[in-house]
Design a protein around this motif. Structure first.
Motif, short mmCIF file in Angstrom:
data_model
loop_
_atom_site.label_atom_id
_atom_site.label_comp_id
_atom_site.label_asym_id
_atom_site.label_seq_id
_atom_site.Cartn_x
_atom_site.Cartn_y
_atom_site.Cartn_z
N UNK A 1 5.70 15.07 -5.26
CA UNK A 1 4.58 15.28 -6.07
C UNK A 1 3.60 13.99 -6.18
N UNK A 2 2.37 14.20 -6.19
CA UNK A 2 1.37 13.14 -6.39
C UNK A 2 1.99 12.12 -7.40
N UNK A 3 2.34 12.57 -8.39
CA UNK A 3 2.81 11.74 -9.69
C UNK A 3 3.84 10.64 -9.16
N UNK A 4 4.84 11.16 -8.02
CA UNK A 4 5.86 10.47 -8.00
C UNK A 4 5.30 9.26 -6.91
N UNK A 5 4.22 9.46 -5.97
CA UNK A 5 3.97 8.33 -5.07
C UNK A 5 2.87 7.60 -6.11
N UNK A 6 2.21 8.13 -6.95
CA UNK A 6 1.27 7.43 -7.81
C UNK A 6 2.16 6.32 -8.57
N UNK A 7 3.33 6.83 -9.25
CA UNK A 7 4.03 6.15 -10.05
C UNK A 7 4.66 4.71 -9.21
N UNK A 8 5.17 5.30 -7.95
CA UNK A 8 5.62 4.18 -7.07
C UNK A 8 4.51 3.01 -6.91
N UNK A 9 3.47 3.56 -6.64
CA UNK A 9 2.21 2.48 -6.47
C UNK A 9 2.07 1.46 -7.60
N UNK A 10 1.89 2.32 -8.77
CA UNK A 10 1.80 1.55 -10.01
C UNK A 10 2.93 0.47 -10.41
N UNK A 11 4.26 0.89 -10.00
CA UNK A 11 5.29 0.02 -10.29
C UNK A 11 5.40 -1.16 -9.27
N UNK A 12 4.90 -0.80 -8.11
CA UNK A 12 4.85 -2.19 -6.91
C UNK A 12 3.59 -2.76 -7.19
N UNK A 13 2.41 -2.11 -8.01
CA UNK A 13 1.36 -2.84 -8.38
C UNK A 13 0.42 -2.92 -6.87
N UNK A 14 0.57 -1.71 -6.06
CA UNK A 14 -0.05 -1.59 -4.57
C UNK A 14 -1.12 -0.78 -4.74
N UNK B 1 1.09 -1.07 -0.12
CA UNK B 1 0.07 0.10 -0.03
C UNK B 1 0.82 1.17 -0.06
N UNK B 2 0.46 2.26 -0.88
CA UNK B 2 1.07 3.50 -0.79
C UNK B 2 0.23 4.65 -0.42
N UNK B 3 0.49 5.51 0.41
CA UNK B 3 -0.34 6.30 1.10
C UNK B 3 0.07 7.75 0.72
N UNK B 4 -0.48 8.63 0.29
CA UNK B 4 0.21 10.08 -0.34
C UNK B 4 -0.99 10.96 0.05
N UNK B 5 -0.71 12.22 0.25
CA UNK B 5 -1.56 13.43 0.19
C UNK B 5 -1.65 14.22 -1.23
N UNK B 6 -2.66 15.01 -1.03
CA UNK B 6 -2.91 15.77 -2.19
C UNK B 6 -2.10 17.23 -1.99
N UNK B 7 -1.51 17.49 -0.80
CA UNK B 7 -1.01 18.57 -0.61
C UNK B 7 0.44 18.51 0.01
N UNK C 1 -3.27 2.40 -3.60
CA UNK C 1 -3.06 3.76 -3.38
C UNK C 1 -4.17 4.18 -2.79
N UNK C 2 -3.55 5.01 -1.62
CA UNK C 2 -4.60 5.67 -0.84
C UNK C 2 -4.28 7.08 -0.58
N UNK C 3 -5.32 8.11 -0.89
CA UNK C 3 -4.81 9.53 -0.65
C UNK C 3 -5.68 9.90 0.34
N UNK C 4 -4.88 10.99 0.98
CA UNK C 4 -5.20 11.52 2.40
C UNK C 4 -5.30 13.02 2.07
N UNK C 5 -6.45 13.45 1.92
CA UNK C 5 -6.46 15.10 1.50
C UNK C 5 -6.01 15.84 2.64
N UNK C 6 -5.28 16.90 2.12
CA UNK C 6 -4.80 17.68 3.19
C UNK C 6 -3.75 17.33 4.39
N UNK C 7 -2.99 16.11 4.12
CA UNK C 7 -2.10 15.74 5.06
C UNK C 7 -0.68 16.27 4.77
#
Length: 180
Positions: free
Chosen positions: A137-150, A126-132, A152-158
């Motif tokens: 950058x969100x893309x860096x965490x999104x890319x990691x989640x994609x590469x890991x086939x993990x 699982x990859x957790x990221x914030x939108x802030x 992805x959970x986004x926590x607004x404002x964290x």
């Protein structure tokens, strides 16, 4: 359970003490790795510290890593002799490539990690990221989640999931660990 902090951090910063206390209250053994010289990280020193704390993981082992600790954990996993299996991996504000906001870490991040090679040995990812997040950058965490086939959970404002961002507790993370 192994928890790995990131750059300019420590085991007693952010949400790490809260998570450690919550898990220990449930009789889960927790190691929060004190990474050497977090203000000026040296890749080999950090990898050695994580490797020593992790040992040989098994299906009962869960690792939680934050920020630069994510890259370090992935590199340690990459060096493990196969076969190995990890029960769970939760990466908070994770990335593997250099960050425009932190050019001082470019040397630490000069080489990529074979994320796709380690993914099959990790049961839950699982990859957790914030939108802030001001650093990752969100893309860096999104890319990691994609590469890991993990997942992805986004926590607004964290923000970057630090105390300065108001994050000293992370109950969804505890729920995630309990489910692994």
């Amino acid at each position: 359970m192994v928890i790995v902090h990131g750059y300019e951090s420590s085991p007693d910063a952010n949400w790490f003490p809260w998570l450690q206390s919550a898990l220990e209250a449930e009789d889960i053994q927790v190691t929060v790795v004190p990474l050497p010289d977090p203000q000026d990280p040296v890749r080999t020193a950090w990898e050695n510290a994580v490797s020593t704390a992790l040992g040989v993981p098994d299906t009962t082992t869960v690792v939680v890593a934050h920020s630069l600790g994510v890259v370090t954990v992935l590199r340690v996993l990459e060096t493990l002799p196969e076969p190995w299996e990890l029960g769970g991996l939760v990466l908070v504000a994770g990335f593997t490539e250099p960050l425009a906001a932190l050019p001082e870490l470019d040397g630490f991040l000069a080489t990529d990690v074979a994320v796709e090679r380690v993914a099959p040995s990790i049961r839950e990812r699982t990859v957790l990221r914030s939108d802030t997040d001001p650093f990752v950058p969100p893309k860096a965490s999104d890319d990691l989640a994609r590469r890991l086939n993990a997942r992805l959970q986004v926590y607004p404002g964290a923000g970057h999931f630090m105390a300065e961002d108001g994050v000293t507790r992370l109950p969804p993370l505890l729920d995630l660990i309990r489910s692994q």
